[in-house]
Scaffold this motif. Structure first.
Motif, PDB file in Angstrom:
ATOM      1  N   ILE A  13     -13.684 -20.453 -12.593  1.00  0.00           N
ATOM      2  CA  ILE A  13     -14.031 -20.186 -13.987  1.00  0.00           C
ATOM      3  C   ILE A  13     -13.375 -18.866 -14.379  1.00  0.00           C
ATOM      4  O   ILE A  13     -13.522 -17.869 -13.670  1.00  0.00           O
ATOM      5  CB  ILE A  13     -15.564 -20.065 -14.152  1.00  0.00           C
ATOM      6  CG1 ILE A  13     -16.274 -21.355 -13.706  1.00  0.00           C
ATOM      7  CG2 ILE A  13     -15.935 -19.685 -15.588  1.00  0.00           C
ATOM      8  CD1 ILE A  13     -16.142 -22.531 -14.634  1.00  0.00           C
ATOM      9  N   GLU A  17     -15.436 -12.367 -20.721  1.00  0.00           N
ATOM     10  CA  GLU A  17     -16.710 -12.383 -21.458  1.00  0.00           C
ATOM     11  C   GLU A  17     -17.836 -12.956 -20.603  1.00  0.00           C
ATOM     12  O   GLU A  17     -18.997 -12.606 -20.761  1.00  0.00           O
ATOM     13  CB  GLU A  17     -16.558 -13.128 -22.791  1.00  0.00           C
ATOM     14  CG  GLU A  17     -16.499 -14.642 -22.744  1.00  0.00           C
ATOM     15  CD  GLU A  17     -15.101 -15.201 -22.428  1.00  0.00           C
ATOM     16  OE1 GLU A  17     -14.268 -14.476 -21.839  1.00  0.00           O
ATOM     17  OE2 GLU A  17     -14.867 -16.376 -22.750  1.00  0.00           O
ATOM     18  N   ARG A  26     -21.179 -22.550 -18.920  1.00  0.00           N
ATOM     19  CA  ARG A  26     -21.724 -23.904 -19.034  1.00  0.00           C
ATOM     20  C   ARG A  26     -20.821 -24.928 -18.363  1.00  0.00           C
ATOM     21  O   ARG A  26     -21.213 -26.075 -18.184  1.00  0.00           O
ATOM     22  CB  ARG A  26     -21.890 -24.289 -20.513  1.00  0.00           C
ATOM     23  CG  ARG A  26     -23.069 -23.572 -21.170  1.00  0.00           C
ATOM     24  CD  ARG A  26     -22.966 -23.567 -22.689  1.00  0.00           C
ATOM     25  NE  ARG A  26     -22.822 -24.900 -23.242  1.00  0.00           N
ATOM     26  CZ  ARG A  26     -22.340 -25.149 -24.460  1.00  0.00           C
ATOM     27  NH1 ARG A  26     -21.964 -24.172 -25.245  1.00  0.00           N
ATOM     28  NH2 ARG A  26     -22.230 -26.391 -24.886  1.00  0.00           N
ATOM     29  N   SER A  71     -11.113 -23.400 -15.457  1.00  0.00           N
ATOM     30  CA  SER A  71     -11.674 -23.475 -16.806  1.00  0.00           C
ATOM     31  C   SER A  71     -11.279 -22.220 -17.570  1.00  0.00           C
ATOM     32  O   SER A  71     -11.473 -21.109 -17.087  1.00  0.00           O
ATOM     33  CB  SER A  71     -13.206 -23.573 -16.688  1.00  0.00           C
ATOM     34  OG  SER A  71     -13.866 -22.886 -17.721  1.00  0.00           O
ATOM     35  N   GLY A  72     -10.697 -22.413 -18.772  1.00  0.00           N
ATOM     36  CA  GLY A  72     -10.452 -21.288 -19.682  1.00  0.00           C
ATOM     37  C   GLY A  72      -9.081 -20.659 -19.556  1.00  0.00           C
ATOM     38  O   GLY A  72      -8.319 -20.918 -18.617  1.00  0.00           O
ATOM     39  N   GLY A  73      -8.774 -19.837 -20.568  1.00  0.00           N
ATOM     40  CA  GLY A  73      -7.516 -19.098 -20.555  1.00  0.00           C
ATOM     41  C   GLY A  73      -6.298 -19.904 -20.957  1.00  0.00           C
ATOM     42  O   GLY A  73      -5.188 -19.629 -20.513  1.00  0.00           O
ATOM     43  N   LEU A  74      -6.487 -20.894 -21.821  1.00  0.00           N
ATOM     44  CA  LEU A  74      -5.354 -21.731 -22.248  1.00  0.00           C
ATOM     45  C   LEU A  74      -4.991 -21.519 -23.711  1.00  0.00           C
ATOM     46  O   LEU A  74      -4.159 -22.229 -24.260  1.00  0.00           O
ATOM     47  CB  LEU A  74      -5.695 -23.217 -22.055  1.00  0.00           C
ATOM     48  CG  LEU A  74      -6.016 -23.655 -20.641  1.00  0.00           C
ATOM     49  CD1 LEU A  74      -6.195 -25.168 -20.604  1.00  0.00           C
ATOM     50  CD2 LEU A  74      -4.892 -23.244 -19.707  1.00  0.00           C
ATOM     51  N   GLN A 129       1.547 -22.146 -25.933  1.00  0.00           N
ATOM     52  CA  GLN A 129       0.695 -23.225 -25.422  1.00  0.00           C
ATOM     53  C   GLN A 129       1.496 -24.443 -24.957  1.00  0.00           C
ATOM     54  O   GLN A 129       0.949 -25.326 -24.298  1.00  0.00           O
ATOM     55  CB  GLN A 129      -0.329 -23.642 -26.481  1.00  0.00           C
ATOM     56  CG  GLN A 129      -1.451 -22.618 -26.611  1.00  0.00           C
ATOM     57  CD  GLN A 129      -2.549 -23.120 -27.521  1.00  0.00           C
ATOM     58  OE1 GLN A 129      -2.308 -23.399 -28.691  1.00  0.00           O
ATOM     59  NE2 GLN A 129      -3.749 -23.247 -26.997  1.00  0.00           N
ATOM     60  N   PRO A 163     -13.574 -23.879 -23.872  1.00  0.00           N
ATOM     61  CA  PRO A 163     -14.693 -24.322 -24.717  1.00  0.00           C
ATOM     62  C   PRO A 163     -15.362 -25.558 -24.108  1.00  0.00           C
ATOM     63  O   PRO A 163     -14.681 -26.562 -23.846  1.00  0.00           O
ATOM     64  CB  PRO A 163     -14.026 -24.637 -26.057  1.00  0.00           C
ATOM     65  CG  PRO A 163     -12.782 -23.779 -26.070  1.00  0.00           C
ATOM     66  CD  PRO A 163     -12.322 -23.730 -24.642  1.00  0.00           C
ATOM     67  N   PRO A 164     -16.684 -25.489 -23.837  1.00  0.00           N
ATOM     68  CA  PRO A 164     -17.342 -26.546 -23.072  1.00  0.00           C
ATOM     69  C   PRO A 164     -17.151 -27.963 -23.634  1.00  0.00           C
ATOM     70  O   PRO A 164     -16.967 -28.899 -22.865  1.00  0.00           O
ATOM     71  CB  PRO A 164     -18.817 -26.129 -23.101  1.00  0.00           C
ATOM     72  CG  PRO A 164     -18.763 -24.637 -23.183  1.00  0.00           C
ATOM     73  CD  PRO A 164     -17.582 -24.330 -24.058  1.00  0.00           C
TER      74      PRO A 164
HETATM   75  P1  ATP Z   1      -9.078 -21.185 -26.711  1.00  0.00           P
HETATM   76  O1  ATP Z   1      -7.901 -21.986 -27.108  1.00  0.00           O
HETATM   77  O2  ATP Z   1     -10.294 -21.485 -27.535  1.00  0.00           O
HETATM   78  O3  ATP Z   1      -8.780 -19.711 -26.521  1.00  0.00           O
HETATM   79  P2  ATP Z   1      -9.263 -21.201 -23.832  1.00  0.00           P
HETATM   80  O4  ATP Z   1      -8.982 -22.310 -22.882  1.00  0.00           O
HETATM   81  O5  ATP Z   1      -8.303 -20.065 -23.839  1.00  0.00           O
HETATM   82  O6  ATP Z   1      -9.449 -21.805 -25.259  1.00  0.00           O
HETATM   83  P3  ATP Z   1     -11.218 -19.250 -23.455  1.00  0.00           P
HETATM   84  O7  ATP Z   1     -10.393 -18.348 -24.292  1.00  0.00           O
HETATM   85  O8  ATP Z   1     -11.403 -18.877 -22.044  1.00  0.00           O
HETATM   86  O9  ATP Z   1     -10.674 -20.699 -23.476  1.00  0.00           O
HETATM   87  O10 ATP Z   1     -12.616 -19.479 -24.164  1.00  0.00           O
HETATM   88  C1  ATP Z   1     -12.720 -20.031 -25.466  1.00  0.00           C
HETATM   89  C2  ATP Z   1     -14.161 -20.082 -25.891  1.00  0.00           C
HETATM   90  O11 ATP Z   1     -14.917 -20.896 -24.989  1.00  0.00           O
HETATM   91  C3  ATP Z   1     -14.857 -18.724 -25.912  1.00  0.00           C
HETATM   92  O12 ATP Z   1     -15.816 -18.706 -26.959  1.00  0.00           O
HETATM   93  C4  ATP Z   1     -15.539 -18.700 -24.580  1.00  0.00           C
HETATM   94  O13 ATP Z   1     -16.629 -17.827 -24.577  1.00  0.00           O
HETATM   95  C5  ATP Z   1     -15.965 -20.138 -24.396  1.00  0.00           C
HETATM   96  N1  ATP Z   1     -15.998 -20.428 -22.962  1.00  0.00           N
HETATM   97  C6  ATP Z   1     -14.976 -20.287 -22.099  1.00  0.00           C
HETATM   98  N2  ATP Z   1     -15.350 -20.594 -20.850  1.00  0.00           N
HETATM   99  C7  ATP Z   1     -16.648 -20.939 -20.916  1.00  0.00           C
HETATM  100  C8  ATP Z   1     -17.617 -21.330 -19.956  1.00  0.00           C
HETATM  101  N3  ATP Z   1     -17.310 -21.458 -18.657  1.00  0.00           N
HETATM  102  N4  ATP Z   1     -18.864 -21.583 -20.384  1.00  0.00           N
HETATM  103  C9  ATP Z   1     -19.185 -21.455 -21.683  1.00  0.00           C
HETATM  104  N5  ATP Z   1     -18.330 -21.074 -22.646  1.00  0.00           N
HETATM  105  C10 ATP Z   1     -17.074 -20.808 -22.282  1.00  0.00           C
END
Ligand code: ATP
Ligand code: MG
Length: 292
Positions: A13, A17, A26, A71-74, A129, A163-164
């Motif tokens: 994960i 934040e 989540r 999960s995340g950072g995309l 992206q 985003p979940p």
């Molecule tokens: P985005 O294109 O929205 O930036 P992303 O893949 O880069 O998508 P993040 O930037 O990591 O994702 O997070 C986007 C949103 O999803 C933020 O509001 C973040 O708090 C929420 N989020 C990210 N990971 C989780 C998690 N494991 N559980 C709950 N909420 C999450």
């Protein structure tokens, strides 16, 4: 088939934040339940910050699991670095995927039109992206970020958005993807459940030891929740006899305190029991609310 032949998995994960406690994770619970349903053995979960080196270090710590799900950072911004990190860890170069770029541009154009924002504002983010590690399989975006399946022998890395709701909606597409051969060996474990009330965990632990414990290959979890203790015994079908033997032996020792062997929530069990006694309406508070 023994429990150890099931594919192993780890979850990474990402999100500063989450490390700061500003957002509660989540995605782990969703992924953990999903992997369990698929018979995949989730062994580790790691939470790291947004920096590329943190994600690379995290991937290295989890290297070797058959499946690694991130999960995340995309997103389109500079602090979204998972794709670069996965490419670095797996030794792949990154290049712009033009058909993917066109898809993301179409999504962003529609979004910009709805909001009345000049689409030129988004160009850099779209380019970012659409960067894909060479040899990766692309999963079309649910929001704007594509997912990826990246081979990293002997592991397969699945890269999902944070985003979940996006992560959950993308999962079925990943699950059905032909590149996900890693999950084919999955075998769901069979389970028995004993729920005891008003008994301390140590009494349960003693019953478990006296019944022989997990010596025959079962996996037992003892979990205290509110005023109950749940004893969950899991094993592959090939060890069904061992699971039933252990469960039977614990049942004998705890029989006076077992109130259910069924997974439904306590509230539902109570309502059913009350219904069986002929009651049809209830009040949650101490004094009943009357309606005229
Ligand atoms: P985005 O294109 O929205 O930036 P992303 O893949 O880069 O998508 P993040 O930037 O990591 O994702 O997070 C986007 C949103 O999803 C933020 O509001 C973040 O708090 C929420 N989020 C990210 N990971 C989780 C998690 N494991 N559980 C709950 N909420 C999450
Ligand atoms: Mg982001």
């Amino acid at each position: 088939l023994s429990a150890s032949t099931r594919p192993s998995a780890a979850i990474l994960i990402t999100g500063s934040e989450l490390l700061l406690g500003l957002v509660a994770d989540r995605n782990t619970s969703f992924l953990a339940r999903t992997l369990d349903r698929l018979g995949v053995d989730l062994q580790r979960v790691l939470l790291v910050g947004d920096a590329e080196h943190e994600i690379v270090d995290g991937l290295r710590m989890l290297e070797g699991h058959d499946l690694i799900v991130t999960s995340g950072g995309l997103g389109p911004t500079h602090d979204d670095r998972t794709v670069a990190a996965v490419a670095a860890a797996s030794g792949r170069s990154i290049s712009l995927d033009q058909p993917l770029r066109d898809k993301i541009a179409a999504i962003m154009d529609a979004f910009a039109r709805r909001r009345g924002i000049p689409s030129a504002d988004y160009t850099d983010g779209i380019d970012k992206q659409a960067l894909v590690p060479d040899g990766a399989h692309v999963i079309d975006p649910i929001g704007t970020a594509p997912g990826l399946i990246v081979p990293w022998a002997p592991s397969t890395v699945v890269v999902l958005p944070g985003p979940p709701s996006e992560l959950a909606q993308m999962w079925p597409i990943v699950e059905a993807h032909p590149a996900m051969t890693v999950m084919r060996g999955g075998e769901q474990l069979e389970r028995s459940l004993l729920r005891v009330f008003n008994v301390s965990e140590s009494v349960v632990a003693r019953a478990f030891d006296e019944a022989g414990g997990d010596d025959d290959g079962t996996t037992t979890t003892i979990c205290a929740r509110r005023s109950e203790v749940e004893i969950l015994v899991r094993a592959p079908a090939s060890l069904r006899d061992a699971r039933l033997r252990l469960t039977g032996s614990m049942r004998e020792r705890l029989v006076a305190d077992i109130f259910s062997e069924d997974e439904r929530p306590l509230e539902e069990l109570i309502l059913d029991a009350a219904r069986a006694r002929g009651r049809t309406s209830y009040s949650a508070g101490s004094s009943p609310t009357r309606t005229m």
